[in-house]
Design a protein around this motif. Structure first.
Motif, PDB file in Angstrom:
ATOM      1  N   THR A 182      16.215  49.488   1.985  1.00  0.00           N
ATOM      2  CA  THR A 182      15.703  48.698   3.108  1.00  0.00           C
ATOM      3  C   THR A 182      16.795  47.875   3.775  1.00  0.00           C
ATOM      4  OG1 THR A 182      15.081  46.942   1.555  1.00  0.00           O
ATOM      5  CG2 THR A 182      13.386  48.558   2.151  1.00  0.00           C
ATOM      6  N   ASN A 199       2.222  43.415  13.667  1.00  0.00           N
ATOM      7  CA  ASN A 199       3.374  42.952  12.906  1.00  0.00           C
ATOM      8  C   ASN A 199       4.494  42.574  13.864  1.00  0.00           C
ATOM      9  OD1 ASN A 199       5.934  43.052  11.471  1.00  0.00           O
ATOM     10  ND2 ASN A 199       4.818  43.947   9.769  1.00  0.00           N
ATOM     11  N   ASN A 239       9.893  46.331  13.380  1.00  0.00           N
ATOM     12  CA  ASN A 239       9.778  47.229  12.236  1.00  0.00           C
ATOM     13  C   ASN A 239       9.472  48.650  12.705  1.00  0.00           C
ATOM     14  OD1 ASN A 239      10.044  46.154   9.462  1.00  0.00           O
ATOM     15  ND2 ASN A 239       8.641  44.600  10.241  1.00  0.00           N
ATOM     16  N   LYS A 244       9.050  52.868  11.110  1.00  0.00           N
ATOM     17  CA  LYS A 244       8.891  53.674   9.897  1.00  0.00           C
ATOM     18  C   LYS A 244       9.235  55.126  10.207  1.00  0.00           C
ATOM     19  CE  LYS A 244       4.804  54.556   7.894  1.00  0.00           C
ATOM     20  NZ  LYS A 244       3.525  54.325   7.193  1.00  0.00           N
ATOM     21  N   MET A 262      14.462  46.902  11.864  1.00  0.00           N
ATOM     22  CA  MET A 262      14.227  46.940  10.425  1.00  0.00           C
ATOM     23  C   MET A 262      13.532  48.259  10.125  1.00  0.00           C
ATOM     24  SD  MET A 262      12.935  43.088   9.519  1.00  0.00           S
ATOM     25  CE  MET A 262      14.073  41.689   9.531  1.00  0.00           C
ATOM     26  N   ASN A 311      11.929  51.306   7.685  1.00  0.00           N
ATOM     27  CA  ASN A 311      11.366  51.870   6.472  1.00  0.00           C
ATOM     28  C   ASN A 311      11.554  53.376   6.542  1.00  0.00           C
ATOM     29  OD1 ASN A 311      10.238  50.031   4.584  1.00  0.00           O
ATOM     30  ND2 ASN A 311       8.577  49.557   5.995  1.00  0.00           N
ATOM     31  N   ARG A 341      10.137  47.609   3.602  1.00  0.00           N
ATOM     32  CA  ARG A 341      10.203  46.423   4.453  1.00  0.00           C
ATOM     33  C   ARG A 341       8.772  46.037   4.802  1.00  0.00           C
ATOM     34  NH1 ARG A 341      14.630  44.300   4.890  1.00  0.00           N
ATOM     35  NH2 ARG A 341      13.534  42.564   5.842  1.00  0.00           N
ATOM     36  N   SER A 357      11.860  42.343   2.319  1.00  0.00           N
ATOM     37  CA  SER A 357      11.582  43.564   1.561  1.00  0.00           C
ATOM     38  C   SER A 357      10.842  43.212   0.279  1.00  0.00           C
ATOM     39  CB  SER A 357      12.883  44.287   1.205  1.00  0.00           C
ATOM     40  OG  SER A 357      13.509  44.790   2.365  1.00  0.00           O
TER      41      SER A 357
END
Length: 748
Positions: A363, A632, A666, A668, A697, A699, A722, A727
């Motif tokens: 992470t 988020n 974030n 992913k 950030m 994932n 994350r 994390s």
């Protein structure tokens, strides 16, 4: 935290209390120095069997620290102490703990701060129980310390003492003389702690029955030598430099470790070139330090920054940055939060190494882009480039200017809850309590603009008290202590003869954490479309649907969910997010200008509060059901970005970056995408940064892996993700947080 309290912990707390009581209120710096001497080295733990640096700590049940689990400054672990007093331990120990509790529970800095709240502020900002009714909450802490580690390396402890001695010659008045004397005493305490560990090593080496191996003996001798150096001169080797930085930061409780490649890189390079160390040995040192940082049990702190413009020796710093990323690749823990600052023309090996680590499911590093962040910090903080270039992300993503500014995030607000209050004339749905001001019956608003303005009035009400609360906490902190170890390594404190919160720090600002922003903007856009433009329902009918959590209003729920959402590059949804973002940031700044703060700025971050705060709010007009997670940080609600990664990044880059003090994005990705299409991912991220992205950030996981970890957690103990600005080990997260991460859109 271990709830049992030992007799030794009680004894140490009693001694700390005795010293505290021996000073009058007027001797703040002298009292702090004496209390620190009562605290250290008593709370220091023995060197671990595999540690390559000295320095472990278990803080007492009362003590002094900028941030402890239950307060700041003079703290008291009151919840732990009450639990022990009610327990079944020895009556004598429980009685002694009760005596300590009766003294500290109303004298600790947190209690004094809360007691100083005016009645209207206390009504607007309930205690920091995020599960209780409320839209805004105070946070009692002083977080985000980034001392001048370069100055520490340049002068060492003896050099800092000499600097203080020279400044003391020109001291004006008793207050300055007291401060400089206390600073000198506190630096002596660093030396005392170094001697404490040196003596421990001597004892280990002298033991016959448990004599260490030759390899361990050599490690201990290196450690012993570095501890001796701390007493005599500035560091000259990588080990000496890291030992000094670690011990100082441990005693100062900074919890963040600065631009480490800048202040350690030259030592590392010199050691390599002069043959004192091999790269693998240096990597072993970092892995040991990373483990020590992780063992502090912090989750949202432990920042180490590498990369970025403005470093003294860029080549040496980059060399260090590469092994720092390798250390984070090998040490699978939730901290340190290694953060990489990229910029146009930077060493391409840095990005390649970052993607290698992230692609393996690590992470870290978190990615930042200087060419967006530096101009943004200049504008938001009102500083010149030479100061903005030393911006430093800490915590869950807030920014501060290294050793020049302080901006602890001491309050938070649930923006989606504020919208609920605007709809219900200041009343919360769940509790029926009047939480905000009366802004009028939403059914009487003639148009959407009326509702939107009521929403902004509600926002301003809470931001007004949050700004005043920030100012109040700093005042209490300054009255109680000089924050000696921190002030010594902050610009201007010595020159001004003042502690951090006594007028010493150059820029004393503040920040407020905002949550549920995108859920609120999506809700506003859905209301405008469905109620005011399409007329599918009235405001009154919408309010009834929200109260009922959409039971019996399924058609309306479907319509609200069909309205485009942020994260899909939709002009309408993104436009509402941009408008709300700019208005909220503007109001926060305006309320800050009514205080003495140098700046007061929003931070758009996330830990797990989108889930936790979501549990305390009913249904919302974006189509979210009651008690469900909110969006988020700067990202969409989990799973509601459906138009691909490019659309998501286009939405994110529309939000201004120069009106706040940090934001979290974030994303992913699947492991397969990183394995098979690494260059594509690299191109996506580079384009995102070039178009205005400030941070990322990542994932890198697979959905089936997350699902399997939920079903068989024992098999996935090394799976880290994350969560938001931090994390965590996936299997140790609360179930609802796991599901929120699982439901985020996976780009593959």
């Amino acid at each position: 935290m271990e709830r049992y309290i030992t007799e030794e912990q009680i004894r140490q707390a009693e001694e700390f209390t005795r010293v505290y009581q021996s000073f009058g209120e007027e001797h703040a710096a002298a009292r702090e120095a004496a209390c620190l001497a009562a605290q250290y080295p008593a709370v220091l733990l023995p060197i671990g069997e595999e540690d390559l640096f000295a320095g472990r700590v278990e803080y007492g049940i009362v003590g002094f620290a900028p941030k402890n689990g239950e307060g700041f400054g003079y703290y008291c672990q009151d919840n732990r102490m009450r639990e022990f007093v009610r327990g079944e331990g020895r009556k004598e120990l429980r009685d002694r703990t009760a005596c300590l509790l009766s003294f500290w529970e109303n004298r600790c800095s947190r209690a004094r701060t809360r007691a100083a709240f005016p009645e209207d502020m206390a009504r607007a900002l309930p205690e920091d129980n995020l599960d209780a009714p409320g839209a805004a909450f105070p946070l009692y802490r002083m977080a985000g310390w980034v001392p001048d580690y370069r100055e520490l390396m340049r002068l060492g402890i003896p050099g800092l003492k000499e600097k203080i001695r020279k400044r003391a010659k020109d001291a004006q008045g008793e207050q300055e003389k007291e401060l400089f004397d206390a600073m000198s005493q506190t630096l002596d305490l660093v030396s005392v702690c170094a001697k404490h560990y040196a003596a421990q090593i001597d004892h280990i080496l002298a033991e016959d029955e448990k004599a260490p191996s030759e390899e361990r003996r050599a490690q201990l001798l290196v450690m012993r030598n570095s501890l001796a150096v701390i007493l005599e001169r500035p560091p000259r080797t990588m080990h000496e430099a890291l030992q000094l930085a670690w011990l100082y930061s441990l005693l100062a409780v900074t919890m963040d470790y600065g631009r480490m490649d800048d202040y350690i890189g030259p030592f590392y390079t010199a050691d390599l070139e002069e043959g004192r160390i091999m790269q693998e040995q240096a990597l072993g040192l970092l892995c040991s330090l990373w483990t020590l940082i992780a063992d502090t049990s912090e989750t949202v702190h432990g920042r180490i920054v590498i990369g970025g413009r403005g470093r003294t020796d860029e080549a040496a710093a980059d060399r260090f940055a590469l092994i720092a990323m390798e250390a984070s690749r090998r040490v699978r823990r939730s901290i340190p939060q290694l953060s990489l600052r990229l910029y146009e023309g930077c060493n391409p090996l840095l990005m390649d190494k970052a993607l290698e680590a992230l692609g393996e499911g690590r992470t870290f590093p978190i990615l930042y882009y200087d060419d967006v962040n530096i101009p943004s910090v200049m504008k938001a903080f009102g500083v010149e480039k030479e100061e903005a270039i030393d911006y430093y992300p800490f915590g869950c993503g807030e920014y501060v200017l290294g050793h020049r500014s302080f901006g602890s995030p001491n309050g938070l607000i649930n923006i989606l809850k504020v919208l609920e209050l605007a709809l219900f004339d200041g009343v919360e749905i769940i509790s029926g309590r009047q939480l905000g001001p009366r802004t009028g019956d939403a059914e009487g608003f003639r148009d959407f603009e009326g509702l939107y303005q009521a929403f902004l009035v509600q926002c301003r009400y809470f931001f007004h008290y949050l700004a005043l609360q920030q100012e109040l906490e700093y005042r209490i902190a300054g009255e109680e202590a000089a924050y000696l170890l921190q002030s010594i390594l902050y610009d201007d404190c010595l020159a001004r003869g003042r502690g951090m919160f006594q007028g010493g720090v150059r820029y004393l600002g503040g920040t407020v954490e905002t949550y549920g922003n995108i859920s609120a903007s999506d809700s506003l856009y859905a209301i405008r479309r469905i109620v005011y433009e399409e007329g599918m329902c009235t405001v009154g009918e919408l309010k009834e649907a929200l109260r009922a959590d959409y039971a019996g209003y399924e058609e309306l729920l479907s319509a609200l969910r069909r309205v485009p959402k942020f994260g899909n590059d939709d002009e309408g949804a993104d436009g509402m997010a941009v408008r709300m973002h700019e208005d909220i940031c503007r109001i926060i700044q305006e309320e800050g200008r009514k205080t003495s703060l140098a700046s007061y700025l929003a931070v758009l971050i996330n830990n797990d509060h989108n889930v936790r705060l979501g549990r305390a709010i009913g249904a919302s007009a974006d189509g979210r059901r009651a008690y469900a997670p909110m969006s988020n940080a700067n990202g969409p609600t989990a799973g509601w970005d459906t138009q691909g990664i490019t659309a998501l990044l286009n939405s994110m880059t529309k939000l201004r970056t120069d009106i706040h003090a940090g934001a979290v994005q974030n994303m992913k990705f699947s492991r397969n995408m990183f394995r098979e299409h690494r260059e594509t991912v690299k191109g996506i991220l580079e384009t995102y940064f070039e178009q205005g992205g400030q941070q990322a950030m990542l994932n890198v996981v697979d959905r089936n892996e997350l699902e399997a970890a939920i079903k068989e957690p024992e098999k996935y103990q090394d799976l880290f993700v994350r969560v938001g600005g931090y994390s965590g080990r996936f299997v140790q997260l609360p179930k609802e947080v796991q599901l929120d991460i699982l439901n985020r859109t996976l780009y593959e």
